[in-house]
Design a protein around this motif. Sequence first.
Motif, PDB file in Angstrom:
ATOM      1  N   TYR A   1      -0.518   4.921   5.816  1.00  0.00           N
ATOM      2  CA  TYR A   1      -1.920   4.670   5.488  1.00  0.00           C
ATOM      3  C   TYR A   1      -2.636   4.297   6.780  1.00  0.00           C
ATOM      4  O   TYR A   1      -2.518   3.179   7.263  1.00  0.00           O
ATOM      5  CB  TYR A   1      -2.038   3.542   4.454  1.00  0.00           C
TER       6      TYR A   1
ATOM      7  N   HIS B   1       0.851  -1.191   0.000  1.00  0.00           N
ATOM      8  CA  HIS B   1       0.000   0.000   0.000  1.00  0.00           C
ATOM      9  C   HIS B   1       0.886   1.241   0.000  1.00  0.00           C
ATOM     10  O   HIS B   1       2.043   1.174   0.410  1.00  0.00           O
ATOM     11  CB  HIS B   1      -0.919   0.006   1.225  1.00  0.00           C
ATOM     12  N   PRO B   2       0.350   2.374  -0.429  1.00  0.00           N
ATOM     13  CA  PRO B   2       1.143   3.604  -0.346  1.00  0.00           C
ATOM     14  C   PRO B   2       1.237   4.053   1.109  1.00  0.00           C
ATOM     15  O   PRO B   2       0.331   3.816   1.900  1.00  0.00           O
ATOM     16  CB  PRO B   2       0.349   4.606  -1.180  1.00  0.00           C
ATOM     17  N   HIS B   3       2.308   4.675   1.457  1.00  0.00           N
ATOM     18  CA  HIS B   3       2.471   5.159   2.826  1.00  0.00           C
ATOM     19  C   HIS B   3       1.987   6.599   2.933  1.00  0.00           C
ATOM     20  O   HIS B   3       2.702   7.488   3.423  1.00  0.00           O
ATOM     21  CB  HIS B   3       3.926   5.007   3.259  1.00  0.00           C
ATOM     22  N   ASN B   4       0.776   6.805   2.469  1.00  0.00           N
ATOM     23  CA  ASN B   4       0.114   8.094   2.530  1.00  0.00           C
ATOM     24  C   ASN B   4      -1.384   7.822   2.394  1.00  0.00           C
ATOM     25  O   ASN B   4      -1.825   7.246   1.395  1.00  0.00           O
ATOM     26  CB  ASN B   4       0.613   8.989   1.387  1.00  0.00           C
TER      27      ASN B   4
ATOM     28  N   LEU C   1      -3.062   9.562  -0.810  1.00  0.00           N
ATOM     29  CA  LEU C   1      -2.752   8.892  -2.069  1.00  0.00           C
ATOM     30  C   LEU C   1      -3.406   7.518  -2.146  1.00  0.00           C
ATOM     31  O   LEU C   1      -3.859   7.095  -3.204  1.00  0.00           O
ATOM     32  CB  LEU C   1      -1.240   8.760  -2.243  1.00  0.00           C
ATOM     33  N   GLY C   2      -3.450   6.805  -1.009  1.00  0.00           N
ATOM     34  CA  GLY C   2      -4.079   5.493  -0.982  1.00  0.00           C
ATOM     35  C   GLY C   2      -5.556   5.556  -1.294  1.00  0.00           C
ATOM     36  O   GLY C   2      -6.081   4.755  -2.073  1.00  0.00           O
TER      37      GLY C   2
END
Length: 103
Positions: A76, A11-14, A17-18
């Motif tokens: 996330y 997963h994105p670390h934001n 954005l996720g």
Amino acid sequence: YFEDGVQGFSHPHNTYLGILADTGVIGFGAFIFMIGFFFWNAIKTYRTRTDAFDSMVLLGIIGSYTAFLALGMLDYVFSAEPAYFFWFTSGILFTLKNENSAF
């Protein structure tokens, strides 16, 4: 993680954005609307409460929303456990908001 020798990410670390990647522009807009709605209700309820304990709980909720969303820039946070806390505090907010309302 590694799959067939190729490195990937789960997963994105934001958070932002996720959610944008998972739900698209319409879902992201709904997410931003929901967050704004919660903040607006928290501040509005805080300004109308006269009980000191309720006011302190509402300040804590506003602070926790702020910290939760700031952390969302680095990870996330709408995965399982952190999301429980978000929805729990939202439930407390709307309980305090509707405490003296007629149904």
